[in-house]
Design a protein around this motif. Structure first.
Motif, PDB file in Angstrom:
ATOM      1  N   GLY A 274       2.820  12.021 -11.140  1.00  0.00           N
ATOM      2  CA  GLY A 274       1.773  11.469 -10.519  1.00  0.00           C
ATOM      3  C   GLY A 274       0.731  10.780 -11.732  1.00  0.00           C
ATOM      4  N   LYS A 275       0.956  10.877 -12.840  1.00  0.00           N
ATOM      5  CA  LYS A 275       0.060  10.520 -13.902  1.00  0.00           C
ATOM      6  C   LYS A 275       0.692   9.505 -14.648  1.00  0.00           C
ATOM      7  CE  LYS A 275      -2.521  12.262 -17.979  1.00  0.00           C
ATOM      8  NZ  LYS A 275      -2.888  13.208 -18.961  1.00  0.00           N
ATOM      9  N   ALA A 276      -0.065   8.552 -14.935  1.00  0.00           N
ATOM     10  CA  ALA A 276       0.404   7.484 -15.832  1.00  0.00           C
ATOM     11  C   ALA A 276       0.664   7.786 -17.266  1.00  0.00           C
ATOM     12  CB  ALA A 276      -0.726   6.073 -15.639  1.00  0.00           C
ATOM     13  N   LEU A 277       1.766   8.022 -17.748  1.00  0.00           N
ATOM     14  CA  LEU A 277       2.088   8.614 -19.076  1.00  0.00           C
ATOM     15  C   LEU A 277       1.932   7.689 -20.124  1.00  0.00           C
ATOM     16  CD1 LEU A 277       2.630  11.405 -19.910  1.00  0.00           C
ATOM     17  CD2 LEU A 277       4.917  11.000 -20.194  1.00  0.00           C
ATOM     18  N   GLN A 278       2.817   6.574 -19.915  1.00  0.00           N
ATOM     19  CA  GLN A 278       2.609   5.390 -20.989  1.00  0.00           C
ATOM     20  C   GLN A 278       3.598   4.241 -20.703  1.00  0.00           C
ATOM     21  OE1 GLN A 278       4.791   7.302 -24.657  1.00  0.00           O
ATOM     22  NE2 GLN A 278       5.996   5.453 -24.484  1.00  0.00           N
ATOM     23  N   GLY A 279       3.416   3.106 -21.272  1.00  0.00           N
ATOM     24  CA  GLY A 279       3.919   1.961 -21.335  1.00  0.00           C
ATOM     25  C   GLY A 279       5.445   2.332 -21.765  1.00  0.00           C
TER      26      GLY A 279
ATOM     27  N   GLU B 142       0.875  -1.235   0.028  1.00  0.00           N
ATOM     28  CA  GLU B 142       0.123   0.226  -0.002  1.00  0.00           C
ATOM     29  C   GLU B 142       1.030   1.195  -0.076  1.00  0.00           C
ATOM     30  OE1 GLU B 142      -3.129  -0.057   2.971  1.00  0.00           O
ATOM     31  OE2 GLU B 142      -3.818  -2.028   2.438  1.00  0.00           O
ATOM     32  N   GLY B 143       0.563   2.276  -0.835  1.00  0.00           N
ATOM     33  CA  GLY B 143       1.402   3.390  -0.907  1.00  0.00           C
ATOM     34  C   GLY B 143       1.067   4.053  -2.361  1.00  0.00           C
ATOM     35  N   ASN B 144       1.395   5.243  -2.180  1.00  0.00           N
ATOM     36  CA  ASN B 144       1.261   6.243  -3.660  1.00  0.00           C
ATOM     37  C   ASN B 144       2.682   6.476  -4.006  1.00  0.00           C
ATOM     38  OD1 ASN B 144      -1.622   6.291  -3.288  1.00  0.00           O
ATOM     39  ND2 ASN B 144      -1.246   7.838  -1.783  1.00  0.00           N
ATOM     40  N   MET B 145       3.541   5.211  -4.614  1.00  0.00           N
ATOM     41  CA  MET B 145       4.687   5.247  -4.889  1.00  0.00           C
ATOM     42  C   MET B 145       4.803   6.095  -6.235  1.00  0.00           C
ATOM     43  SD  MET B 145       4.501   2.300  -3.216  1.00  0.00           S
ATOM     44  CE  MET B 145       4.386   0.779  -4.144  1.00  0.00           C
ATOM     45  N   HIS B 146       3.796   6.326  -7.125  1.00  0.00           N
ATOM     46  CA  HIS B 146       3.790   6.927  -8.143  1.00  0.00           C
ATOM     47  C   HIS B 146       3.750   8.618  -8.097  1.00  0.00           C
ATOM     48  CE1 HIS B 146      -0.217   6.268  -7.232  1.00  0.00           C
ATOM     49  NE2 HIS B 146      -0.800   7.330  -8.245  1.00  0.00           N
TER      50      HIS B 146
ATOM     51  N   GLY C 113      18.544 -12.908 -22.425  1.00  0.00           N
ATOM     52  CA  GLY C 113      17.283 -13.626 -22.234  1.00  0.00           C
ATOM     53  C   GLY C 113      16.469 -13.848 -23.434  1.00  0.00           C
ATOM     54  N   GLY C 114      15.321 -14.202 -23.207  1.00  0.00           N
ATOM     55  CA  GLY C 114      14.463 -14.308 -24.283  1.00  0.00           C
ATOM     56  C   GLY C 114      13.105 -13.285 -24.371  1.00  0.00           C
ATOM     57  N   SER C 115      13.310 -12.319 -23.423  1.00  0.00           N
ATOM     58  CA  SER C 115      12.316 -11.651 -23.050  1.00  0.00           C
ATOM     59  C   SER C 115      12.675 -10.163 -22.508  1.00  0.00           C
ATOM     60  CB  SER C 115      11.092 -12.112 -22.096  1.00  0.00           C
ATOM     61  OG  SER C 115      11.797 -12.325 -21.038  1.00  0.00           O
ATOM     62  N   THR C 116      11.861  -9.016 -22.460  1.00  0.00           N
ATOM     63  CA  THR C 116      12.447  -7.769 -22.131  1.00  0.00           C
ATOM     64  C   THR C 116      11.420  -7.420 -20.958  1.00  0.00           C
ATOM     65  OG1 THR C 116      10.996  -6.918 -23.492  1.00  0.00           O
ATOM     66  CG2 THR C 116      13.074  -7.192 -24.564  1.00  0.00           C
ATOM     67  N   ALA C 117      12.026  -6.568 -20.019  1.00  0.00           N
ATOM     68  CA  ALA C 117      11.025  -5.929 -19.073  1.00  0.00           C
ATOM     69  C   ALA C 117      10.067  -5.071 -19.553  1.00  0.00           C
ATOM     70  CB  ALA C 117      12.099  -4.842 -18.130  1.00  0.00           C
ATOM     71  N   GLU C 118       9.035  -4.701 -18.766  1.00  0.00           N
ATOM     72  CA  GLU C 118       7.866  -3.749 -19.157  1.00  0.00           C
ATOM     73  C   GLU C 118       7.937  -2.950 -18.073  1.00  0.00           C
ATOM     74  OE1 GLU C 118       4.541  -5.433 -21.436  1.00  0.00           O
ATOM     75  OE2 GLU C 118       5.645  -7.250 -21.946  1.00  0.00           O
ATOM     76  N   THR C 119       7.517  -1.700 -18.454  1.00  0.00           N
ATOM     77  CA  THR C 119       7.336  -0.630 -17.458  1.00  0.00           C
ATOM     78  C   THR C 119       6.253   0.281 -17.572  1.00  0.00           C
ATOM     79  OG1 THR C 119       9.656  -0.697 -17.254  1.00  0.00           O
ATOM     80  CG2 THR C 119       8.459   1.127 -16.308  1.00  0.00           C
ATOM     81  N   LEU C 120       5.568   0.700 -16.533  1.00  0.00           N
ATOM     82  CA  LEU C 120       4.593   1.921 -16.648  1.00  0.00           C
ATOM     83  C   LEU C 120       5.151   3.107 -16.156  1.00  0.00           C
ATOM     84  CD1 LEU C 120       1.866   2.826 -17.092  1.00  0.00           C
ATOM     85  CD2 LEU C 120       1.036   2.249 -15.003  1.00  0.00           C
ATOM     86  N   LEU C 121       5.300   4.056 -16.961  1.00  0.00           N
ATOM     87  CA  LEU C 121       5.691   5.217 -16.667  1.00  0.00           C
ATOM     88  C   LEU C 121       4.828   6.489 -16.294  1.00  0.00           C
ATOM     89  CD1 LEU C 121       8.162   7.405 -17.020  1.00  0.00           C
ATOM     90  CD2 LEU C 121       7.561   8.154 -19.133  1.00  0.00           C
ATOM     91  N   TYR C 122       5.235   7.123 -14.868  1.00  0.00           N
ATOM     92  CA  TYR C 122       4.354   8.070 -14.416  1.00  0.00           C
ATOM     93  C   TYR C 122       5.240   9.418 -14.395  1.00  0.00           C
ATOM     94  CZ  TYR C 122       1.556   4.622 -12.139  1.00  0.00           C
ATOM     95  OH  TYR C 122       0.371   3.452 -12.021  1.00  0.00           O
ATOM     96  N   VAL C 123       4.628  10.437 -14.684  1.00  0.00           N
ATOM     97  CA  VAL C 123       5.137  11.740 -14.744  1.00  0.00           C
ATOM     98  C   VAL C 123       4.250  12.696 -13.732  1.00  0.00           C
ATOM     99  CG1 VAL C 123       6.258  13.696 -15.882  1.00  0.00           C
ATOM    100  CG2 VAL C 123       6.357  11.366 -16.864  1.00  0.00           C
TER     101      VAL C 123
ATOM    102  N   ALA D 293       8.501   8.309 -11.884  1.00  0.00           N
ATOM    103  CA  ALA D 293       8.383   7.148 -11.310  1.00  0.00           C
ATOM    104  C   ALA D 293       8.025   5.868 -12.371  1.00  0.00           C
ATOM    105  CB  ALA D 293       7.229   7.058 -10.276  1.00  0.00           C
ATOM    106  N   LEU D 294       8.974   4.979 -12.255  1.00  0.00           N
ATOM    107  CA  LEU D 294       8.587   3.858 -13.166  1.00  0.00           C
ATOM    108  C   LEU D 294       8.434   2.480 -12.592  1.00  0.00           C
ATOM    109  CD1 LEU D 294      11.552   5.621 -14.370  1.00  0.00           C
ATOM    110  CD2 LEU D 294      10.665   4.355 -16.288  1.00  0.00           C
ATOM    111  N   LYS D 295       7.155   1.837 -12.908  1.00  0.00           N
ATOM    112  CA  LYS D 295       6.915   0.640 -12.158  1.00  0.00           C
ATOM    113  C   LYS D 295       7.334  -0.614 -13.201  1.00  0.00           C
ATOM    114  CE  LYS D 295       2.835  -1.864 -10.195  1.00  0.00           C
ATOM    115  NZ  LYS D 295       1.432  -1.854 -10.163  1.00  0.00           N
TER     116      LYS D 295
END
Length: 373
Positions: A113-118, A43-47, A101-111, A141-143
């Motif tokens: 406090g708003k989710a900007l894009q993947g 719980e928390g507002n890390m973004h 590896g055979g895959s890549t990381a995926e991330t949700l970018l916040y700027v 913030a990047l998740k």
């Protein structure tokens, strides 16, 4: 002077390398990491910009993170140089490329406090809207999620930058690149091909490649772009038999194939925020998505993103169709199951968006049930 296709390709590659007028590195982040399920439960507002990350570890760009099914948060603040603030800017990240590896990381970018894009290897650049640039200082913030498919033992966050984009250079690159691709596909004696070659050659003769990356170079790139745009516009007006092509965005998101349903829920947030951001940057952009199940999950997990999706659906910029609950396989399920897919899908679309869809869109099936009409 006449440039061959090979020489034009070389010049286009050179132009691409100068799209970024200047770059500011982002070397340091505050960081926390854990198993995917553990991080999801936190719980928390890390973004949010005012989140207290003082007890988090420091992370320097290039260090290791991740592993199988790991999530991590990366936070930082960026001061935008004053002389950049009237220009087009973007953030650029490589949070976890293949790393063997055979895959890549995926991330949700916040700027701010708003989710900007993947962010992923296909979407490494995120345009910053002018209202964010004008702030002068922004919180990011990047998740990040490390993936579950052929994951390397560790990943590396390899690149983090604030970039000043020279718009005429960017526009010239994409216009010239697509024109050259059309030239390559056309027959050698095609009149349209000849006209396109003439237009590219005339525009590129304008560019001062000798003073590469100088102010003089960028001035001539701007001139070349304007000339090529006018010449291409004239070709568009030629009365000839030609098809009308309409393109729109779409994302087929597997519900639980090679990952769990929980990962699909996160993928929906990244995908939908990217589509919304493209609409903000390109008003003519249109997007279609077809799985009511994912809209329902997005409403539960990311209500702010969901409210923006609803606005775009109401305006007609985002098309919701495909009246089944998900985009199902139609080979194994029986007729009753498929009827219920339609029933649940149409009912949700009607209740949530006030629309009665009469289209079924199935882009990834493995056969068709005999019970289908």
């Amino acid at each position: 002077m006449w440039f061959t296709e090979k020489k034009l390709r070389k010049h286009i590659s050179d132009i691409h390398s100068t799209i970024y007028r200047n770059i500011k590195e982002i070397p340091l982040f505050k960081y926390m990491e854990g198993d995917f399920d553990e991080v999801q439960k936190l719980e928390g507002n890390m973004h949010l910009p005012d989140f207290d990350d003082s007890e988090w570890a420091e992370y320097r760009l290039g260090e290791e993170w991740g592993g199988y099914d790991k999530s991590a948060w990366f936070r930082s603040r960026i001061i935008i140089p004053e002389n950049w603030r009237d220009h087009k800017l973007a953030l650029r990240f490589l949070v976890g490329p293949r790393d063997g590896g055979g895959s890549t990381a995926e991330t949700l970018l916040y700027v701010e406090g708003k989710a900007l894009q993947g962010i992923d290897v296909w979407h490494e650049e995120a345009w910053l809207p002018p209202e964010l640039v004008k702030k002068g200082e922004i919180s990011i913030a990047l998740k990040a999620w490390s993936s579950v498919l052929k994951v390397p033992q560790k990943r590396r966050f390899k690149l983090a930058q604030l970039a000043w984009i020279d718009e005429p250079t960017e526009q010239l690159y994409y216009l010239a690149d697509n024109i050259l691709k059309a030239i390559i596909e056309l027959e050698e004696n095609d009149l349209g091909r000849t006209k396109l070659m003439q237009s590219l050659n005339k525009a590129f003769l304008t560019i001062d490649f000798i003073q590469f990356k100088s102010d003089a170079y960028y001035d001539t790139v701007n001139q070349a772009y304007n000339e090529l745009k006018i010449a291409f516009g004239k070709l568009e007006q030629v009365d000839n038999l030609k098809p009308k092509v309409i393109g729109f965005g779409h994302a087929h998101i597997d519900m639980a194939w090679l990952w769990r349903l929980a990962h699909s829920r996160e993928k929906a947030a990244r995908t939908f925020s990217t589509a919304l951001h493209l609409m903000e940057q390109y008003p003519e952009y249109r997007f279609l998505h077809t799985s009511p199940q994912l809209y329902k999950l997005l409403k539960q997990d990311y209500p702010e993103i969901y409210s923006r999706v609803k606005e775009r659906i109401a305006s007609g910029e985002w098309e919701i169709t495909g009246g089944m609950w998900i985009e199902p396989d139609t080979n194994v399920p029986n007729g009753e199951s498929l009827v219920r897919q339609i029933l649940f899908g149409k009912r949700f679309i009607k209740q949530e968006f006030g629309q009665d869809t009469n289209v079924v869109f199935l882009p990834d099936v493995f056969g068709y049930n005999w019970a289908l009409p």
